[in-house]
Design a protein around this motif. Structure first.
Motif, short mmCIF file in Angstrom:
data_model
loop_
_atom_site.label_atom_id
_atom_site.label_comp_id
_atom_site.label_asym_id
_atom_site.label_seq_id
_atom_site.Cartn_x
_atom_site.Cartn_y
_atom_site.Cartn_z
N MET A 68 -42.61 38.33 10.83
CA MET A 68 -42.98 37.39 9.75
C MET A 68 -44.28 37.87 9.11
SD MET A 68 -43.66 33.29 9.95
CE MET A 68 -41.96 32.92 10.38
N GLY A 69 -44.31 38.09 7.82
CA GLY A 69 -45.49 38.57 7.14
C GLY A 69 -46.46 37.46 6.81
N ARG A 70 -47.47 37.83 6.01
CA ARG A 70 -48.51 36.87 5.68
C ARG A 70 -47.94 35.65 4.98
NH1 ARG A 70 -53.90 36.57 5.13
NH2 ARG A 70 -54.15 38.70 5.87
N GLY A 71 -47.02 35.87 4.01
CA GLY A 71 -46.45 34.73 3.31
C GLY A 71 -45.72 33.81 4.26
N GLY A 72 -44.97 34.40 5.22
CA GLY A 72 -44.25 33.58 6.18
C GLY A 72 -45.16 32.79 7.07
N LEU A 73 -46.22 33.40 7.56
CA LEU A 73 -47.15 32.70 8.44
C LEU A 73 -47.92 31.63 7.67
CD1 LEU A 73 -48.03 32.71 11.40
CD2 LEU A 73 -49.92 34.20 10.75
N CYS A 74 -48.32 31.94 6.46
CA CYS A 74 -49.00 30.94 5.64
C CYS A 74 -48.06 29.79 5.31
CB CYS A 74 -49.52 31.58 4.35
SG CYS A 74 -50.93 32.68 4.58
N HIS A 132 -43.62 25.16 18.49
CA HIS A 132 -44.25 26.20 19.30
C HIS A 132 -43.46 27.51 19.39
CE1 HIS A 132 -47.15 23.15 20.17
NE2 HIS A 132 -47.85 24.00 20.90
N ASP A 133 -42.17 27.43 19.57
CA ASP A 133 -41.40 28.68 19.63
C ASP A 133 -41.50 29.44 18.31
OD1 ASP A 133 -40.67 27.93 22.17
OD2 ASP A 133 -38.57 27.49 21.68
N ARG A 134 -41.47 28.72 17.20
CA ARG A 134 -41.58 29.37 15.89
C ARG A 134 -42.95 30.00 15.70
NH1 ARG A 134 -40.22 25.29 11.24
NH2 ARG A 134 -40.57 27.20 10.00
N ILE A 135 -43.99 29.29 16.10
CA ILE A 135 -45.34 29.80 15.92
C ILE A 135 -45.57 31.06 16.74
CG2 ILE A 135 -47.78 29.32 16.35
CD1 ILE A 135 -47.13 26.36 15.71
N LEU A 136 -45.18 31.03 17.99
CA LEU A 136 -45.41 32.20 18.85
C LEU A 136 -44.58 33.39 18.39
CD1 LEU A 136 -45.65 30.47 22.32
CD2 LEU A 136 -47.50 31.41 20.95
N ALA A 137 -43.37 33.14 17.90
CA ALA A 137 -42.57 34.24 17.37
C ALA A 137 -43.23 34.87 16.14
CB ALA A 137 -41.17 33.74 17.00
N ALA A 138 -44.02 34.09 15.42
CA ALA A 138 -44.70 34.58 14.22
C ALA A 138 -46.01 35.29 14.54
CB ALA A 138 -44.97 33.42 13.26
N LEU A 190 -45.61 28.76 7.19
CA LEU A 190 -45.48 27.99 8.42
C LEU A 190 -46.69 27.09 8.63
CD1 LEU A 190 -43.91 27.40 10.99
CD2 LEU A 190 -44.94 29.43 12.03
N ALA A 191 -47.87 27.62 8.38
CA ALA A 191 -49.09 26.81 8.49
C ALA A 191 -49.06 25.64 7.51
CB ALA A 191 -50.32 27.68 8.26
N ALA A 192 -48.55 25.89 6.31
CA ALA A 192 -48.45 24.82 5.32
C ALA A 192 -47.46 23.74 5.77
CB ALA A 192 -48.02 25.39 3.97
N GLU A 193 -46.35 24.16 6.36
CA GLU A 193 -45.40 23.19 6.91
C GLU A 193 -46.05 22.33 7.98
OE1 GLU A 193 -41.28 24.18 7.97
OE2 GLU A 193 -41.77 26.22 7.34
N ILE A 194 -46.79 22.97 8.86
CA ILE A 194 -47.44 22.25 9.96
C ILE A 194 -48.43 21.23 9.41
CG2 ILE A 194 -49.05 22.53 11.88
CD1 ILE A 194 -47.65 25.26 12.39
N SER A 195 -49.18 21.62 8.39
CA SER A 195 -50.19 20.71 7.85
C SER A 195 -49.58 19.44 7.28
CB SER A 195 -51.01 21.43 6.76
OG SER A 195 -50.23 21.64 5.59
N GLN A 196 -48.31 19.51 6.89
CA GLN A 196 -47.62 18.35 6.32
C GLN A 196 -46.76 17.61 7.34
OE1 GLN A 196 -48.25 17.34 3.15
NE2 GLN A 196 -49.75 18.99 3.18
N CYS A 197 -46.78 18.05 8.59
CA CYS A 197 -45.89 17.47 9.60
C CYS A 197 -46.25 16.01 9.88
CB CYS A 197 -45.96 18.28 10.89
SG CYS A 197 -44.88 17.67 12.20
#
Length: 210
Positions: free
Chosen positions: A1-7, A117-123, A9-16
């Motif tokens: 997962m590149g920078r866009g993907g990780l960013c 967590h599984d998604r984050i660690l995979a990233a 994911l972080a944006a998704e988490i912030s809205q959780c």
């Protein structure tokens, strides 16, 4: 997962808001505020329990006396600790879970681990050292390698480092929570400071290139 993907994911988490809107049990009683620091370059991951009241207010992990002690354990200052290029931070519960009847923090919300967590660690495949702080992080990160209790798990730190390294993933170092509530535990186990922390600091220097 590149920078866009990780960013992303972080944006998704912030809205959780799962623990409030689709909870596994009683809904979170306050507005969620997820706290995590993801990184595509950090080689060290701090895996804690969940934000407390001060972190919920600040939105920054470990902005409390526990954070001061953890940074002392690691032998680093805030400027390194809060550099996301060098250190990632992922608690088992991303939001402050609230307080129990005695004024202590409730356990981390189960929704976080199942959802994220599984998604984050995979990233973040570049992580080479995980500091698993407390029983909840140790249960997730160590699985069957965890011993019968926290003391037994932390006491087996040398074997656990070797076992986790041998299975090809990051090395995992189990730690107690750096809370003042564990002062008595620390006094009863002087090997923690004399042996484990000395090794931890060497590994931090190795991973951070300091």
């Amino acid at each position: 997962m590149g920078r866009g993907g990780l960013c992303g994911l972080a944006a998704e988490i912030s809205q959780c808001r799962i623990c409030r809107d689709q909870p596994a049990g009683p809904a979170l009683a306050h507005e969620p505020r997820p706290v995590a620091r993801l990184s595509e370059t950090a080689r060290v991951l701090i895996a804690g329990q969940a934000p407390g009241t001060r972190v919920h207010a600040s939105g920054l992990p470990f902005t409390d006396p526990s954070g001061e002690r953890l940074r002392d354990w690691m032998g680093i200052g805030p400027e390194v600790f809060y550099d996301p290029a060098r250190i990632a931070i992922l608690p088992m519960g991303l939001c402050f879970p609230g307080l129990d009847a005695k004024g202590g923090d409730l356990p981390p919300r189960k929704e976080c681990r199942k959802t994220w967590h599984d998604r984050i660690l995979a990233a973040m495949p570049q992580v080479r050292l995980v500091l698993a702080i407390g029983q909840y992080a140790q249960a997730y990160h160590l699985g069957p390698l965890r011993r019968s209790g926290l003391t037994q798990t932390v006491a087996a730190w040398r074997d656990i480092l070797a076992e986790t390294s041998a299975r090809g993933g990051p090395e995992i170092l189990p730690l107690p929570h750096p809370s003042w509530r564990n002062n008595a535990w620390l006094k009863r186990h002087p090997w923690f400071e004399s042996d484990l922390l000395a090794d931890l600091r060497r590994r931090i220097v190795q991973q951070l290139g300091r």
